[in-house]
Design a protein around this motif. Sequence first.
Motif, PDB file in Angstrom:
ATOM      1  N   UNK A   1      17.834 132.135   2.170  1.00 56.76           N
ATOM      2  CA  UNK A   1      18.159 132.535   3.536  1.00 56.76           C
ATOM      3  C   UNK A   1      19.662 132.795   3.609  1.00 56.76           C
ATOM      4  N   UNK A   2      20.033 133.741   4.456  1.00 56.00           N
ATOM      5  CA  UNK A   2      21.468 134.008   4.605  1.00 56.00           C
ATOM      6  C   UNK A   2      21.776 134.286   6.071  1.00 56.00           C
ATOM      7  N   UNK A   3      22.983 133.922   6.453  1.00 57.98           N
ATOM      8  CA  UNK A   3      23.416 134.128   7.826  1.00 57.98           C
ATOM      9  C   UNK A   3      24.218 135.416   7.915  1.00 57.98           C
ATOM     10  N   UNK A   4      23.848 136.285   8.867  1.00 60.64           N
ATOM     11  CA  UNK A   4      24.566 137.536   9.116  1.00 60.64           C
ATOM     12  C   UNK A   4      25.529 137.322  10.278  1.00 60.64           C
ATOM     13  N   UNK A   5      26.774 137.683  10.069  1.00 59.97           N
ATOM     14  CA  UNK A   5      27.755 137.616  11.149  1.00 59.97           C
ATOM     15  C   UNK A   5      27.504 138.765  12.119  1.00 59.97           C
ATOM     16  N   UNK A   6      27.690 138.548  13.417  1.00 62.36           N
ATOM     17  CA  UNK A   6      27.502 139.647  14.361  1.00 62.36           C
ATOM     18  C   UNK A   6      28.563 140.722  14.135  1.00 62.36           C
ATOM     19  N   UNK A   7      28.184 141.932  14.365  1.00 60.49           N
ATOM     20  CA  UNK A   7      29.087 143.069  14.219  1.00 60.49           C
ATOM     21  C   UNK A   7      28.500 144.199  15.023  1.00 60.49           C
ATOM     22  N   UNK A   8      28.060 145.231  14.330  1.00 58.98           N
ATOM     23  CA  UNK A   8      27.415 146.340  15.020  1.00 58.98           C
ATOM     24  C   UNK A   8      26.001 145.977  15.443  1.00 58.98           C
ATOM     25  N   UNK A   9      25.422 144.966  14.782  1.00 62.75           N
ATOM     26  CA  UNK A   9      24.119 144.449  15.172  1.00 62.75           C
ATOM     27  C   UNK A   9      24.289 142.964  15.453  1.00 62.75           C
ATOM     28  N   UNK A  10      23.255 142.356  15.998  1.00 57.15           N
ATOM     29  CA  UNK A  10      23.342 140.934  16.289  1.00 57.15           C
ATOM     30  C   UNK A  10      23.386 140.099  15.018  1.00 57.15           C
ATOM     31  N   UNK A  11      24.056 139.001  15.090  1.00 60.02           N
ATOM     32  CA  UNK A  11      24.098 138.085  13.953  1.00 60.02           C
ATOM     33  C   UNK A  11      22.868 137.206  13.965  1.00 60.02           C
ATOM     34  N   UNK A  12      22.764 136.370  12.975  1.00 55.31           N
ATOM     35  CA  UNK A  12      21.645 135.447  12.906  1.00 55.31           C
ATOM     36  C   UNK A  12      21.191 135.250  11.476  1.00 55.31           C
ATOM     37  N   UNK A  13      20.092 134.570  11.335  1.00 48.12           N
ATOM     38  CA  UNK A  13      19.573 134.235  10.013  1.00 48.12           C
ATOM     39  C   UNK A  13      18.544 135.244   9.529  1.00 48.12           C
ATOM     40  N   UNK A  14      18.616 135.573   8.239  1.00 49.36           N
ATOM     41  CA  UNK A  14      17.548 136.268   7.527  1.00 49.36           C
ATOM     42  C   UNK A  14      16.867 135.200   6.691  1.00 49.36           C
ATOM     43  N   UNK A  15      15.554 135.150   6.744  1.00 47.94           N
ATOM     44  CA  UNK A  15      14.817 134.146   5.980  1.00 47.94           C
ATOM     45  C   UNK A  15      14.830 134.435   4.490  1.00 47.94           C
ATOM     46  N   UNK A  16      14.392 133.485   3.690  1.00 45.90           N
ATOM     47  CA  UNK A  16      14.334 133.675   2.239  1.00 45.90           C
ATOM     48  C   UNK A  16      13.276 134.711   1.861  1.00 45.90           C
ATOM     49  N   UNK A  17      13.449 135.301   0.682  1.00 43.48           N
ATOM     50  CA  UNK A  17      12.500 136.316   0.229  1.00 43.48           C
ATOM     51  C   UNK A  17      12.297 136.257  -1.276  1.00 43.48           C
ATOM     52  N   UNK A  18      11.180 136.822  -1.699  1.00 44.82           N
ATOM     53  CA  UNK A  18      10.864 136.995  -3.120  1.00 44.82           C
ATOM     54  C   UNK A  18      10.438 138.449  -3.287  1.00 44.82           C
ATOM     55  N   UNK A  19      11.048 139.137  -4.245  1.00 46.92           N
ATOM     56  CA  UNK A  19      10.718 140.531  -4.510  1.00 46.92           C
ATOM     57  C   UNK A  19      10.381 140.671  -5.987  1.00 46.92           C
ATOM     58  N   UNK A  20       9.223 141.272  -6.264  1.00 45.30           N
ATOM     59  CA  UNK A  20       8.789 141.539  -7.637  1.00 45.30           C
ATOM     60  C   UNK A  20       8.744 143.053  -7.810  1.00 45.30           C
ATOM     61  N   UNK A  21       9.505 143.565  -8.761  1.00 42.24           N
ATOM     62  CA  UNK A  21       9.471 144.990  -9.094  1.00 42.24           C
ATOM     63  C   UNK A  21       8.865 145.125 -10.482  1.00 42.24           C
ATOM     64  N   UNK A  22       8.066 146.171 -10.682  1.00 40.27           N
ATOM     65  CA  UNK A  22       7.448 146.379 -11.992  1.00 40.27           C
ATOM     66  C   UNK A  22       6.983 147.822 -12.106  1.00 40.27           C
ATOM     67  N   UNK A  23       6.704 148.232 -13.332  1.00 38.24           N
ATOM     68  CA  UNK A  23       6.078 149.530 -13.572  1.00 38.24           C
ATOM     69  C   UNK A  23       4.668 149.269 -14.077  1.00 38.24           C
ATOM     70  N   UNK A  24       3.803 150.238 -13.835  1.00 42.08           N
ATOM     71  CA  UNK A  24       2.431 150.105 -14.292  1.00 42.08           C
ATOM     72  C   UNK A  24       1.839 151.495 -14.511  1.00 42.08           C
ATOM     73  N   UNK A  25       1.100 151.627 -15.587  1.00 39.31           N
ATOM     74  CA  UNK A  25       0.403 152.879 -15.875  1.00 39.31           C
ATOM     75  C   UNK A  25      -0.977 152.904 -15.230  1.00 39.31           C
TER      76      UNK A  25
END
Length: 147
Positions: free
Chosen positions: A51-75
């Motif tokens: 999770x990471x905290x975004x500082x307010x700027x052009x958009x509202x600040x707040x928390x982004x939750x944790x994530x898992x991303x799997x990238x792969x190739x497949x035939x």
Amino acid sequence: MLALGVLVSGGCGTPAGGDPGGRRLHELGNDRVFAAFPEGATKIRVTRSPARHRQPGFTGGGWDGPSVVVSFTSAAPPADVYRFYARRAAAAGWRATARGALGLTDRWAKTYPGGAPATLSLALLSRSQAASERVYRLSGGVAPVVR
């Protein structure tokens, strides 16, 4: 001057919330949907992001939750890859929520213990005619703790 320094420093820092102790990232990262890959998958890359905290700027600040991303190739044909993850997601307790452009389920939702909502999506990133060049991304995220 000292009072101003105390006042300014008291307002700084990261607000409470996010994912204390990394518990939600641990739950998501150990979800059974991420435990296997389609037959013949290559160039597998797993990224776990806290999770990471975004500082307010052009958009509202707040928390982004944790994530898992799997990238792969497949035939394998895209329908086979999508069906593989549809079966894995259902077996791991994910509920299908939408079908994509291919007419196959590509988004799911789940609620983790403590009521944390989570989402999962599968995307074909390349539409190359060469089967070995098809790139996929399976992305899962869980809501942050908000206090």
